[in-house]
Scaffold this active site. Structure first.
Site, mmCIF file in Angstrom:
data_model
loop_
_atom_site.group_PDB
_atom_site.id
_atom_site.type_symbol
_atom_site.label_atom_id
_atom_site.label_comp_id
_atom_site.label_asym_id
_atom_site.label_seq_id
_atom_site.Cartn_x
_atom_site.Cartn_y
_atom_site.Cartn_z
ATOM 1 N N ASP A 27 -6.907 3.627 -2.009
ATOM 2 C CA ASP A 27 -6.728 4.257 -0.692
ATOM 3 C C ASP A 27 -6.934 5.777 -0.686
ATOM 4 O O ASP A 27 -7.099 6.366 0.382
ATOM 5 C CB ASP A 27 -5.328 3.953 -0.141
ATOM 6 C CG ASP A 27 -5.195 2.511 0.305
ATOM 7 O OD1 ASP A 27 -6.214 1.802 0.329
ATOM 8 O OD2 ASP A 27 -4.067 2.088 0.618
ATOM 9 N N GLY A 58 -0.835 -1.760 -6.031
ATOM 10 C CA GLY A 58 -2.152 -2.403 -5.892
ATOM 11 C C GLY A 58 -3.078 -1.961 -7.014
ATOM 12 O O GLY A 58 -3.143 -0.778 -7.329
ATOM 13 N N ASP A 81 -4.807 8.014 -0.941
ATOM 14 C CA ASP A 81 -3.804 8.673 -0.095
ATOM 15 C C ASP A 81 -2.709 9.360 -0.909
ATOM 16 O O ASP A 81 -1.526 9.204 -0.625
ATOM 17 C CB ASP A 81 -3.196 7.657 0.887
ATOM 18 C CG ASP A 81 -2.575 6.474 0.175
ATOM 19 O OD1 ASP A 81 -2.825 6.295 -1.041
ATOM 20 O OD2 ASP A 81 -1.831 5.722 0.812
ATOM 21 N N ARG A 83 -4.048 0.847 4.454
ATOM 22 C CA ARG A 83 -2.894 0.503 5.299
ATOM 23 C C ARG A 83 -2.353 1.734 6.027
ATOM 24 O O ARG A 83 -1.992 1.668 7.192
ATOM 25 C CB ARG A 83 -1.801 -0.116 4.412
ATOM 26 C CG ARG A 83 -0.665 -0.701 5.165
ATOM 27 C CD ARG A 83 0.200 -1.589 4.310
ATOM 28 N NE ARG A 83 0.345 -1.102 2.932
ATOM 29 C CZ ARG A 83 0.664 -1.869 1.913
ATOM 30 N NH1 ARG A 83 0.848 -3.157 2.089
ATOM 31 N NH2 ARG A 83 0.796 -1.365 0.698
ATOM 32 N N ARG A 110 4.340 -5.329 -7.519
ATOM 33 C CA ARG A 110 5.179 -4.465 -6.684
ATOM 34 C C ARG A 110 6.600 -4.985 -6.882
ATOM 35 O O ARG A 110 6.991 -5.974 -6.275
ATOM 36 C CB ARG A 110 4.756 -4.564 -5.216
ATOM 37 C CG ARG A 110 3.296 -4.126 -4.951
ATOM 38 C CD ARG A 110 3.020 -3.997 -3.473
ATOM 39 N NE ARG A 110 1.605 -3.949 -3.139
ATOM 40 C CZ ARG A 110 0.856 -2.828 -3.108
ATOM 41 N NH1 ARG A 110 1.391 -1.685 -3.436
ATOM 42 N NH2 ARG A 110 -0.410 -2.889 -2.750
ATOM 43 N N THR A 134 -5.141 4.268 -6.967
ATOM 44 C CA THR A 134 -5.127 3.452 -5.745
ATOM 45 C C THR A 134 -6.464 3.617 -5.042
ATOM 46 O O THR A 134 -6.996 4.729 -4.990
ATOM 47 C CB THR A 134 -3.985 3.847 -4.775
ATOM 48 O OG1 THR A 134 -4.282 3.309 -3.471
ATOM 49 C CG2 THR A 134 -3.822 5.345 -4.629
ATOM 50 N N ASP A 153 1.996 6.195 -4.524
ATOM 51 C CA ASP A 153 3.236 6.952 -4.271
ATOM 52 C C ASP A 153 4.497 6.103 -4.379
ATOM 53 O O ASP A 153 5.545 6.601 -4.776
ATOM 54 C CB ASP A 153 3.170 7.751 -2.961
ATOM 55 C CG ASP A 153 2.957 6.865 -1.757
ATOM 56 O OD1 ASP A 153 2.701 5.651 -1.932
ATOM 57 O OD2 ASP A 153 3.050 7.378 -0.626
#
Ligand code: F6P
Length: 326
Positions: free
Chosen positions: A131, A14, A133, A175, A75, A129, A106
């Site tokens: 996110d 993303g 994360d 997500r 992706r 990203t 990741d």
């Protein structure tokens, strides 16, 4: 000129605001250090297909302030296969490129890890990203901008929520992780936050909503992360509506506006630091590592480690949402 003559750079997964600033930093740091820089267009898929072009310093001018990624992203399913990775390695070796910077999350680093093992290409990762994360860095590129975007949107929704005494469930991206949700909730003074990392306790939620929301004279905001396990904002809103038919409930899903837009100064500087650090790491013979920043220091985290570990939400921030919604 040292051992490395050419450095490739790609963006994967993303996209995130600040990726362009990172590309610019990698290209210019490579040139500064006497190397040639190559942009790989379309992520790993573009690498497999050989969409690789030399980039000069001026090719990355006037992009630091732009969202998205000039290199495009994807992706790639094919890169998940050994055959795909072999094709990709061939494309690099044909051009004499043996060092690569991968900007992504990741999933991208998992692919990179196998690529290093199978083909002896040297790879350094940059965490990109929205996110946030990724284990091994306080912040990923794009996270700060995404939170700022979400906060601005929630502020606007609060105006209309207040005008109608409505209870809003606002879904933000994430997500697998609740970082955007948690920070947005604190910054907007939300009544509650629901994240994938913690099972939603509906009784608890009703309690916190009741404390702050009264359909006769006040409004309420609940921030829900996309990956919340009981089904997301619409599903939670329905459950609450069944128990409290007198509540005036609305749902708003913020969606992809969080992925776009001009990066914040924080993300531009972070991306610039990490871009330079990634090239330094390559020139320093580091391999299969992600560069990150922890407590203001540049760190090098093995791909294995960042893939295996998950970054935890700050429990103090989580309890702060409760404290501040009394
Ligand atoms: O980049 C992270 C993210 O925005 C997640 O928050 C979201 O779930 C996912 O990407 C969506 O990815 P895609 O656009 O590929 O469907």
């Amino acid at each position: 000129m040292g051992k490395i003559k050419r450095i490739g750079v790609l963006t994967s997964g993303g996209d995130a605001p600040g990726m362009n600033a990172a590309i610019r930093a990698v290209v210019r740091a490579a040139i500064f250090n006497g190397c040639e820089a190559y942009g790989i267009y379309g992520g790993y898929q573009g690498l497999i297909e050989g969409d690789i072009r030399r980039l000069e310093s001026r090719d990355v001018g006037n992009i630091i302030q732009r969202g998205g990624t000039i290199l495009k992203s994807a992706r790639s399913q094919e890169f998940r296969t050994e055959e795909g990775r072999a094709k990709a390695a061939e494309q690099l070796k044909e051009r004499g490129i043996y060092a690569l910077v991968v900007i992504g999350g990741d999933g991208s680093f998992t692919g990179a890890k196998y690529f290093v093992q199978e083909h002896g290409i040297q790879v350094v990762g940059i965490p990109g990203t929205i996110d946030n994360d990724l284990y091994g860095t306080d912040s990923t590129i794009g996270y700060d901008t995404a939170v700022n975007t979400a906060v601005q949107a929630v502020d606007k929704i609060k105006d209309t929520a207040s005008a109608h005494n409505r209870l809003f469930f606002i879904e933000v991206m994430g997500r697998d992780a609740g970082f955007i949700a948690l920070r947005t909730a604190i910054a907007t003074g939300a009544e509650a936050v629901l994240v994938p990392e913690i099972e939603t306790d509906l009784t608890d939620l009703y309690h916190f909503i009741e404390q702050d929301y009264n359909p006769k004279d006040s409004s309420g905001i609940v921030i829900v992360a996309e990956g919340e396990k009981s089904g997301g904002a619409y599903s939670i809103a329905e459950k609450v509506a069944q128990v409290h038919p007198n509540y005036d409930i609305r749902v708003s899903v913020l969606g992809y506006i969080q992925r776009g837009g001009s990066p914040s100064q924080f993300d531009r500087v972070l991306a610039s630091q990490l871009g330079v650090a990634a090239v330094d790491a390559l020139l320093d013979d580091q391999n299969s590592v992600m560069v990150g920043i922890m407590n203001r220091e540049i760190v090098h985290v093995p791909f294995n480690k960042t893939i295996k570990h998950t970054k935890d939400l700050n429990p103090e921030l989580l309890s702060m949402v409760r404290i501040l919604s009394v």
